[in-house]
Design an enzyme around this catalytic site. Structure first.
Site, short mmCIF file in Angstrom:
data_model
loop_
_atom_site.label_atom_id
_atom_site.label_comp_id
_atom_site.label_asym_id
_atom_site.label_seq_id
_atom_site.Cartn_x
_atom_site.Cartn_y
_atom_site.Cartn_z
CB SER A 1 20.35 0.15 -9.86
OG SER A 1 19.97 1.18 -10.72
CD GLU B 1 18.47 -3.68 -15.67
OE1 GLU B 1 18.64 -2.69 -14.96
OE2 GLU B 1 19.37 -4.50 -15.89
CG ASP C 1 20.71 4.17 -14.79
OD1 ASP C 1 20.15 5.05 -14.11
OD2 ASP C 1 21.86 3.75 -14.55
CG ASP D 1 16.10 1.17 -11.16
OD1 ASP D 1 15.69 2.02 -11.98
OD2 ASP D 1 17.26 0.70 -11.22
ZN LIG Z 1 21.96 4.84 -12.58
#
Ligand SMILES: [Zn+2]
Ligand SMILES: *[C@@H]1O[C@H](CO)[C@@H](O)[C@H](O)[C@H]1NC(C)=O
Ligand SMILES: *[C@@H]1O[C@H](CO)[C@@H](O)[C@H](O)[C@H]1NC(C)=O
Length: 545
Positions: free
Chosen positions: A127, A350, A355, A396
């Site tokens: 990231s 974000e 994630d 990302d």
């Molecule tokens: Zn990650």
């Protein structure tokens, strides 16, 4: 001939034999006769009308060619393409529908493109290098933020050379007199938001002691929290909302939630942020919980710092609704605050914990965080006009969650596939190639995970093939959705590092070519010269035209 024969074999799966080809069993999920789920879909006309309505909408849509006064970039950390398909299915299923046909709000945007996410030294990126790509327009090395690829992760000395520093789109916006804000569900010092403001050789240097631990002097290589409060451009941000309070407070001082900070330089960066704004004589407010944040709505100060959790904010499904604001609530406050600048703003939002859900093999949490970000996008789209505000939604990097098996339409997206493995044992529709959740085989067979006592708990982990402490990112492309002025620039397949250049083009900021100044280029063309000639002469010589 042989291939034809091998194609038409009879596949036997767990006592049920069905005819099909070797690659595509006739109906592997079939244990009962096929049933129609959505009656209307059986008509050819239904699909023709669906397509015609889409064509009509596309033809009627007028793309704004104005300058994008405002730019909001939404980043779903780790929001891979399978995550989109699974999240929209969950969205529909939560409404009691089959689900696959549902659309998230940003999936209705007029333009979609694909971005390639590799970094200068990484096939599968992290990231930090991706944030440098999609915010500064430059690909760099894994773990590195705001610096070009002459710097490798951890090289403090190399990072002190200013010629290796790259500017973010936030700096381009500030240079143009616009305002900037960041909103995230992670620590505000985490890699993605740090890409908006930090120049750091190691994404782990979120607070001073981590620089010391790596053997460097934080005066030479300042940590990310310090940079946010004291350095350009972070010290000019009008809105900073997210988690990560511990990185701003000394390790011998209790924070608002009676927890010690992590800093060893005795700096209380929240107090220093307040002091900096006082010295500048600007109105400002620090908040640390939802109630305080929501109370700002009535009388917005010029500068807002919200550190709403000690570390990352809680997952929405595990949050305390009175204590933790949602991403949509934070986004709304940020937009209301930044909209006061006539010249416009750049806002970075974000959904950072998609994630984390994936890394931990918590598929439901990853999907729910995706839907939370979608609600924030919807809020932004309501508050900002398509005419002058560009909204870009992307990720990302990808993850290794697969959407697999041959389940029938409307099948529970979070459940086991209707298919069974060769031994008749169930497997999950959403399953990860690697990560936590490996189970040893028993008598040569996979164990039946659906029989586990905590099966389907929020933090239950599905089976994986490759045991790892943390599931890995994927190297595949990520989708880019755009709405607003010049959105069609975002179509196609391109390097992720083009994104800030494209946003800057639409917003007419930064060093590159601009939509507004584009006029000077086009003016050289004969057709436009003629048009200009006609325009200039039309008043006096109207009758000749
Ligand atoms: Zn990650
Ligand atoms: C990055 O910083 C962390 C924290 O100090 C350290 O443990 C790690 O080794 C560093 N990475 C590199 C490649 O120097
Ligand atoms: C797996 O477990 C479920 C839930 O207990 C059970 O219904 C199913 O029959 C089991 N399947 C096999 C092959 O053991």
């Amino acid at each position: 001939m042989r291939s034809l024969l091998t194609c038409l074999v009879t596949v036997c799966v767990a006592a049920a034999c069905v005819r099909g080809d070797r690659y595509h069993p006739a109906d592997p999920g079939s244990r009962a006769a096929a049933t129609v789920v959505n009656r209307a879909e059986t008509s050819a006309n239904y699909w023709a009308q669906e397509a015609q309505a889409a064509i009509k909408a596309r033809l009627e849509h007028k793309e704004s060619v104005k300058k994008a006064r405002n730019v909001v970039m939404f980043l779903g950390d780790g929001m891979s393409v399978p995550t989109l398909a699974a999240a929209r299915t969950l969205l529909g299923q939560r409404r009691g529908e089959t689900g696959e046909e549902a659309k998230m709000n940003f999936e209705k945007f007029p333009t979609v493109g694909l971005a390639k996410t590799y970094c200068v030294n990484a096939q599968v990126p992290d990231s930090a290098c991706t944030a440098t790509a999609y915010l500064c327009g430059v690909k760099t090395n894994s773990g590195v933020i705001g610096l070009n690829a002459e710097v490798v992760r951890g090289d403090c000395e190399a990072s002190t050379d200013a010629s290796r520093h790259v500017k973010s789109i936030a700096e381009w916006a500030l240079d143009d007199g616009r305002d900037v804000g960041i909103v995230t569900t992670t620590r505000v010092t985490h890699a993605s938001p740090a890409g908006v403001f930090a120049k750091v050789a190691n994404r782990s240097w979120e607070f001073d002691h981590s620089v010391v631990l790596a053997g460097f002097d934080p005066d030479r290589c300042p940590d990310i929290a310090y940079q946010l409060v004291h350095k350009h451009p972070g010290n000019k941000f009008k809105v900073i909302l997210g988690g990560g309070r511990r990185n701003f407070v000394p390790d011998n001082v209790l924070d608002d939630e009676e927890r010690y900070g992590r800093r060893t330089d005795n700096r209380h960066l929240i107090n220093e942020w307040n002091k900096d704004k006082e010295d500048r004589g600007v109105s400002h407010k620090y908040v640390w919980n939802r109630e305080q944040l929501m109370s700002l709505k009535e009388d917005l100060p010029e500068y807002i710092l919200g550190l709403l959790h000690r570390t990352h904010m809680r997952y929405h499904m595990q949050s305390n609704p009175t204590r933790d604001p949602t991403l949509a609530e934070m986004t709304e406050i940020a937009i209301r605050s930044l909209s006061r600048n006539e010249k416009g703003f750049f806002l970075f939002v974000e959904g950072g914990r998609i994630d984390h859900g994936h890394h931990d093999n918590f598929a439901e949490l990853a999907l729910d965080e995706t839907l939370e970000m979608d609600k924030a996008v919807a809020r932004a789209a309501e508050l900002l006009s398509e005419d002058d505000s560009l909204i870009v939604v992307t990720a990302d990097h990808a993850h290794v969650m697969a959407f697999n098996g041959y389940s029938r339409r409307g099948h529970d997206i979070l459940g086991p596939s209707r298919d069974l493995d060769e031994d008749g044992v169930p497997y999950m529709t959403l399953s990860y190639t690697n990560g936590p959740g490996f189970r040893a085989h028993v008598d040569g067979k996979r164990p039946n995970v659906t029989a586990e006592s905590n099966y389907r708990d929020l933090e239950w982990q599905a089976h994986v093939d490759v045991p790892l402490d943390s599931e890995t990112h994927g190297g595949d492309d990520v989708a880019v959705f755009a709405r607003g002025p010049h959105h069609s620039m975002f179509t196609g397949l391109y390097e992720q590092s083009q994104l800030p250049h494209l946003m800057a083009y639409a917003a007419c900021i930064g060093p590159g070519r601009h939509a507004c100044s584009g006029a000077t280029h086009v003016l050289g063309q004969p057709v436009l010269l003629l048009a200009l000639f006609i325009l200039l002469t039309s008043q006096s010589q109207e009758r000749y035209i």
